[in-house]
Write a protein that holds these residues in place. Sequence first.
Motif, PDB file in Angstrom:
ATOM      1  N   GLU A 185      21.870 -35.574  82.114  1.00 36.43           N
ATOM      2  CA  GLU A 185      21.520 -34.538  81.146  1.00 36.43           C
ATOM      3  C   GLU A 185      20.301 -33.744  81.602  1.00 36.43           C
ATOM      4  O   GLU A 185      20.244 -32.526  81.467  1.00 36.43           O
ATOM      5  N   ARG A 186      19.317 -34.446  82.153  1.00 36.84           N
ATOM      6  CA  ARG A 186      18.095 -33.787  82.607  1.00 36.84           C
ATOM      7  C   ARG A 186      18.141 -33.421  84.086  1.00 36.84           C
ATOM      8  O   ARG A 186      17.282 -32.685  84.567  1.00 36.84           O
ATOM      9  N   GLY A 187      19.104 -33.981  84.803  1.00 35.19           N
ATOM     10  CA  GLY A 187      19.175 -33.706  86.222  1.00 35.19           C
ATOM     11  C   GLY A 187      18.017 -34.289  86.996  1.00 35.19           C
ATOM     12  O   GLY A 187      17.483 -33.651  87.914  1.00 35.19           O
ATOM     13  N   GLU A 188      17.589 -35.517  86.636  1.00 38.29           N
ATOM     14  CA  GLU A 188      16.452 -36.139  87.306  1.00 38.29           C
ATOM     15  C   GLU A 188      16.655 -37.645  87.354  1.00 38.29           C
ATOM     16  O   GLU A 188      17.519 -38.210  86.676  1.00 38.29           O
ATOM     17  N   TYR A 189      15.833 -38.292  88.180  1.00 34.68           N
ATOM     18  CA  TYR A 189      15.865 -39.742  88.319  1.00 34.68           C
ATOM     19  C   TYR A 189      14.673 -40.353  87.596  1.00 34.68           C
ATOM     20  O   TYR A 189      13.578 -39.775  87.571  1.00 34.68           O
ATOM     21  N   THR A 190      14.864 -41.535  87.026  1.00 37.30           N
ATOM     22  CA  THR A 190      13.774 -42.293  86.426  1.00 37.30           C
ATOM     23  C   THR A 190      13.793 -43.710  86.987  1.00 37.30           C
ATOM     24  O   THR A 190      14.788 -44.152  87.563  1.00 37.30           O
ATOM     25  N   VAL A 191      12.679 -44.417  86.816  1.00 39.35           N
ATOM     26  CA  VAL A 191      12.575 -45.779  87.330  1.00 39.35           C
ATOM     27  C   VAL A 191      13.584 -46.684  86.621  1.00 39.35           C
ATOM     28  O   VAL A 191      13.725 -46.632  85.397  1.00 39.35           O
ATOM     29  N   CYS A 192      14.282 -47.474  87.395  1.00 41.71           N
ATOM     30  CA  CYS A 192      15.168 -48.491  86.828  1.00 41.71           C
ATOM     31  C   CYS A 192      14.318 -49.737  86.578  1.00 41.71           C
ATOM     32  O   CYS A 192      13.985 -50.457  87.516  1.00 41.71           O
ATOM     33  N   ASP A 193      13.912 -49.938  85.339  1.00 39.86           N
ATOM     34  CA  ASP A 193      12.971 -51.017  85.044  1.00 39.86           C
ATOM     35  C   ASP A 193      13.624 -52.333  84.653  1.00 39.86           C
ATOM     36  O   ASP A 193      12.932 -53.318  84.409  1.00 39.86           O
ATOM     37  N   THR A 194      14.955 -52.352  84.563  1.00 40.71           N
ATOM     38  CA  THR A 194      15.648 -53.586  84.177  1.00 40.71           C
ATOM     39  C   THR A 194      16.818 -53.841  85.121  1.00 40.71           C
ATOM     40  O   THR A 194      17.750 -53.026  85.190  1.00 40.71           O
ATOM     41  N   TYR A 195      16.738 -54.922  85.851  1.00 46.81           N
ATOM     42  CA  TYR A 195      17.844 -55.284  86.740  1.00 46.81           C
ATOM     43  C   TYR A 195      18.991 -55.827  85.892  1.00 46.81           C
ATOM     44  O   TYR A 195      18.856 -56.839  85.208  1.00 46.81           O
ATOM     45  N   THR A 196      20.142 -55.134  85.927  1.00 49.98           N
ATOM     46  CA  THR A 196      21.311 -55.520  85.131  1.00 49.98           C
ATOM     47  C   THR A 196      22.471 -55.782  86.072  1.00 49.98           C
ATOM     48  O   THR A 196      23.169 -54.842  86.487  1.00 49.98           O
ATOM     49  N   PRO A 197      22.698 -57.028  86.443  1.00 49.81           N
ATOM     50  CA  PRO A 197      23.772 -57.322  87.407  1.00 49.81           C
ATOM     51  C   PRO A 197      25.157 -57.118  86.803  1.00 49.81           C
ATOM     52  O   PRO A 197      25.376 -57.340  85.613  1.00 49.81           O
ATOM     53  N   ASP A 198      26.088 -56.688  87.640  1.00 48.04           N
ATOM     54  CA  ASP A 198      27.475 -56.503  87.238  1.00 48.04           C
ATOM     55  C   ASP A 198      28.242 -57.770  87.589  1.00 48.04           C
ATOM     56  O   ASP A 198      28.410 -58.100  88.767  1.00 48.04           O
ATOM     57  N   PRO A 199      28.735 -58.515  86.578  1.00 45.36           N
ATOM     58  CA  PRO A 199      29.427 -59.779  86.900  1.00 45.36           C
ATOM     59  C   PRO A 199      30.703 -59.588  87.700  1.00 45.36           C
ATOM     60  O   PRO A 199      31.156 -60.505  88.393  1.00 45.36           O
ATOM     61  N   ALA A 200      31.289 -58.375  87.635  1.00 38.26           N
ATOM     62  CA  ALA A 200      32.544 -58.141  88.360  1.00 38.26           C
ATOM     63  C   ALA A 200      32.313 -57.542  89.743  1.00 38.26           C
ATOM     64  O   ALA A 200      33.268 -57.198  90.442  1.00 38.26           O
ATOM     65  N   TYR A 201      31.034 -57.424  90.133  1.00 40.08           N
ATOM     66  CA  TYR A 201      30.732 -56.768  91.416  1.00 40.08           C
ATOM     67  C   TYR A 201      31.170 -57.641  92.586  1.00 40.08           C
ATOM     68  O   TYR A 201      30.923 -58.856  92.602  1.00 40.08           O
ATOM     69  N   GLU A 202      31.798 -57.017  93.566  1.00 38.73           N
ATOM     70  CA  GLU A 202      32.170 -57.697  94.805  1.00 38.73           C
ATOM     71  C   GLU A 202      31.669 -56.858  95.962  1.00 38.73           C
ATOM     72  O   GLU A 202      31.997 -55.667  96.058  1.00 38.73           O
ATOM     73  N   PRO A 203      30.856 -57.426  96.831  1.00 45.63           N
ATOM     74  CA  PRO A 203      30.335 -56.649  97.955  1.00 45.63           C
ATOM     75  C   PRO A 203      31.456 -56.195  98.886  1.00 45.63           C
ATOM     76  O   PRO A 203      32.469 -56.878  99.055  1.00 45.63           O
ATOM     77  N   ALA A 204      31.277 -55.015  99.469  1.00 47.16           N
ATOM     78  CA  ALA A 204      32.269 -54.489 100.405  1.00 47.16           C
ATOM     79  C   ALA A 204      32.319 -55.381 101.641  1.00 47.16           C
ATOM     80  O   ALA A 204      31.289 -55.888 102.105  1.00 47.16           O
ATOM     81  N   PRO A 205      33.494 -55.622 102.200  1.00 44.28           N
ATOM     82  CA  PRO A 205      33.581 -56.467 103.405  1.00 44.28           C
ATOM     83  C   PRO A 205      32.862 -55.820 104.581  1.00 44.28           C
ATOM     84  O   PRO A 205      32.867 -54.606 104.736  1.00 44.28           O
TER      85      PRO A 205
END
Length: 228
Positions: A185-205
């Motif tokens: 909406e603002r077209g800007e980046y802000t600090v990600c202050d909370t690490y929220t892991p994705d349980p379904a994440y699988e790293p690329a081979p």
Amino acid sequence: MTITASAPAADPAQPAYTPTPSIPRLLTELVAEEFFTRYATIRGDAEAFHPDYTTDRKRTALLLRAVIADLVALADPADTHHAAQAAAAVNALRRADWQMPLPAHAARVWLRDQYQQHTEDDSPHPPNCPGGCRGSGEVLEPVIWQNDGAPVHAEPVACLRGEDDDPHAEDCTRCHGIGKKYDAERGEYTVCDTYTPDPAYEPAPAPAHHGDPFSSAPAAGYADEPPF
């Protein structure tokens, strides 16, 4: 109606300090605190000291001086002169804190609570802290960036003493590991202050390295040939 400040009553069955501090050690700490309050003036290095740091050092010196006076008074409870000196030292500390003076006994009870807090506090950052806080424990860091990466807003954050902050992993649903989240909406980046892991994440081979003797992938052009 007169309002007077008060302090919790001391339990006569409990020792005044647990454990009782050593006066020689307190004197050593007092000398160190007073040294740092005068160092900048003597050396002319005032810009290397954050004002909050020197203010804290002055307060700690007043606190240690009052504790020493209180210990001397405790050694001879019948000596009212030493008790009065201890109370005066405590109220000097309270004046530095912009607080009302207390009667002698209440002042000394309050002092012991203050000293307990002092012993439990984290060590202050030095004036030449590698994190650049100059002893304040806080630094200004960018928290908002334009989409081209240029910082647009900074805020005080906790100084990490020159250490890097723990990075977020790639499975963070907010920043995907870059430490910044995009505000469309603002077209800007802000600090990600909370690490929220994705349980379904699988790293690329990992890509196969053909020709690498340590790779388990078959070499190109030899898929049908036996390994030996």
